[in-house]
Design an enzyme around this catalytic site. Structure first.
Site, mmCIF file in Angstrom:
data_model
loop_
_atom_site.group_PDB
_atom_site.id
_atom_site.type_symbol
_atom_site.label_atom_id
_atom_site.label_comp_id
_atom_site.label_asym_id
_atom_site.label_seq_id
_atom_site.Cartn_x
_atom_site.Cartn_y
_atom_site.Cartn_z
ATOM 1 N N SER A 120 0.821 -1.204 0.000
ATOM 2 C CA SER A 120 0.000 0.000 0.000
ATOM 3 C C SER A 120 0.858 1.257 0.000
ATOM 4 C CB SER A 120 -0.911 0.011 1.232
ATOM 5 O OG SER A 120 -1.568 1.260 1.351
ATOM 6 N N TYR A 142 -1.297 6.017 -4.759
ATOM 7 C CA TYR A 142 -2.378 6.995 -4.757
ATOM 8 C C TYR A 142 -1.766 8.248 -5.387
ATOM 9 C CZ TYR A 142 -5.144 4.207 -1.456
ATOM 10 O OH TYR A 142 -5.879 3.217 -0.854
ATOM 11 N N THR A 193 -4.247 3.600 -7.943
ATOM 12 C CA THR A 193 -5.578 3.453 -7.340
ATOM 13 C C THR A 193 -6.273 4.801 -7.330
ATOM 14 O OG1 THR A 193 -4.803 1.617 -5.978
ATOM 15 C CG2 THR A 193 -6.831 2.721 -5.281
ATOM 16 N N LYS A 202 -6.437 0.451 -10.701
ATOM 17 C CA LYS A 202 -7.301 -0.214 -9.709
ATOM 18 C C LYS A 202 -8.453 0.717 -9.332
ATOM 19 C CE LYS A 202 -7.139 -2.391 -5.106
ATOM 20 N NZ LYS A 202 -7.920 -1.445 -4.290
ATOM 21 N N HIS A 221 -12.891 -0.984 -3.781
ATOM 22 C CA HIS A 221 -12.201 -0.705 -2.512
ATOM 23 C C HIS A 221 -12.813 -1.502 -1.359
ATOM 24 C CE1 HIS A 221 -8.880 2.177 -1.901
ATOM 25 N NE2 HIS A 221 -9.160 2.060 -0.626
#
Length: 387
Positions: free
Chosen positions: A126, A150, A176, A258, A282
């Site tokens: 992540s 992100y 994402t 994603k 998510h």
């Protein structure tokens, strides 16, 4: 890795050892994690957006499809392996990018990374991990790993994250884009719990030279201020297809998008340079009342016409779920909450056990359905419940 029968037999024979077993089923891992964790951390992982309708829809979608088994087939040898971006992977499973693992276990992301590496399961780190991407890479050695991004507001920070991921041996980037704003998560609001504000999940930001250069004082002197700055970077509500194309052109690594749940977006992703798509909502944590990922998987696969791999995230709990996703077009699936509960209960051992059980169940389900290879799992593998 032991085969499914060996793993299954260990459970039956363990009664002679006189030791307490770790949980077997997903629900038991969840219950055990709730006993161990405080309300804030547990609800952060367990909860979803709004009324939780999207979370329920993800799970219920799998019940619309039944496995249509065949008999009198030689299934003595089983093969779950797939190929993805030129690499052979022993199972069609990856660990999803779940952030702030430090709220679940002191070893944070290092524990699931080591468990995944040992079993040959690819790990997606992540962006909001408490351990930096370099720390996790060191723990994994040469094992397969991807980095989730992100996309920051600051393009210079984007460039820095991409270069660091490349230098640390990550072999793909997972952009994402379904979390540019935090979903309305009532459990977290009731608990007044947002772990980022205390510096949890900030390992990649606080260790980044570009991010640190933009702060008035170092994170060590103002953790909350630095954390809020990082959250602002992640809330990139101006991100467009042009920005996605920039990322694809900036890195030499494969780039997956994603958060796709619409076939038109899947086609746009392909046209703007995506090397792969991850169908995800998510885990139901962002948009309440959204579509289930399994329901839209076939239309997304059809839109990209098998030109790039399509992976499925959100709602995978059992071996049957994995096989159903593969039958409907997914190349592989991502596992989220199950491994998070394993981490909370028993650290690296817990994650490894969750994975071993899931792999064993998938292999046995495959064989009992009359197939010996994951490559044999196609549209004929399933029958809709309403047929």
């Amino acid at each position: 890795m032991p085969n499914g029968e060996d793993i299954q037999m260990k459970f039956y024979e363990s009664g002679d050892e006189g030791v307490a077993l770790l949980p077997v089923s997903y629900k038991d891992w969840e219950v055990k994690a709730k006993e161990i964790l405080a309300a804030g951390p547990f609800d952060y992982v367990n909860g979803g957006a709004g009324a939780g309708d999207t979370m329920r829809a993800n799970l219920e979608a799998f019940q619309k499809h039944h496995i249509h088994a065949r008999i009198c087939c030689d299934v003595s040898e089983r093969d779950l392996s797939i190929e993805l971006f030129g690499k052979e992977i022993p199972v069609p499973i990856m660990l999803a990018p779940i952030g702030v693992n430090s709220i679940l276990h002191p070893e944070a992301e290092v524990a699931p990374a080591k468990a995944a590496a040992k079993l040959g399961v690819p790990y997606i780190l992540s962006n909001v991990s408490t351990k930096s991407m370099e720390e996790v890479a060191e723990a994994m050695g040469d094992a397969l790993r991807w980095f989730q991004l992100y996309p920051p507001m600051d393009q210079e920070l984007t460039d820095s994250f991409l270069k660091r991921a490349e230098d640390a041996g990550y072999s793909a980037i997972v952009v994402t884009i379904d979390s540019t704003l935090l979903g309305w998560r009532e459990k977290d609001l009731n608990n007044k719990y947002l772990p980022f504000l205390s510096g949890e999940g900030m390992g990649n930001y606080f260790s980044d030279p570009v991010f640190r250069s933009k702060l008035e004082v170092p994170p060590e002197q103002d953790v909350k201020g630095a954390s809020k700055k990082a959250l602002e970077e992640g809330n990139n509500v101006t991100f467009t297809w042009k920005d996605f194309e920039y990322i694809c052109n900036k890195t030499s690594l494969p780039v997956l998008l994603k958060g796709v749940t619409h076939s038109d977006d899947a086609l746009l992703a392909f046209e703007h340079g995506a090397d792969g798509i991850i169908v995800s909502n998510h885990g139901g944590r962002q948009l309440d009342g959204g579509v289930a990922t399994l329901d839209v998987l076939p239309s997304i696969c059809e839109a990209v016409e098998n030109r790039i791999p399509v992976l499925l995230d959100s709602g995978i709990r059992r071996g049957a779920d994995i096989l159903k996703a593969i039958a409907l077009g997914a190349t592989a699936v991502l596992i989220g909450r199950p491994f998070a509960y394993g981490l909370a209960v028993a650290g690296q051992t817990g994650v490894a056990k969750v994975l071993e059980n899931l792999i064993a169940e998938t292999e046995l389900q495959l064989a009992i359905s009359g197939r010996s290879s994951i490559k044999e799992v196609d549209g004929l593998f399933l029958k809709r419940a309403d047929e």
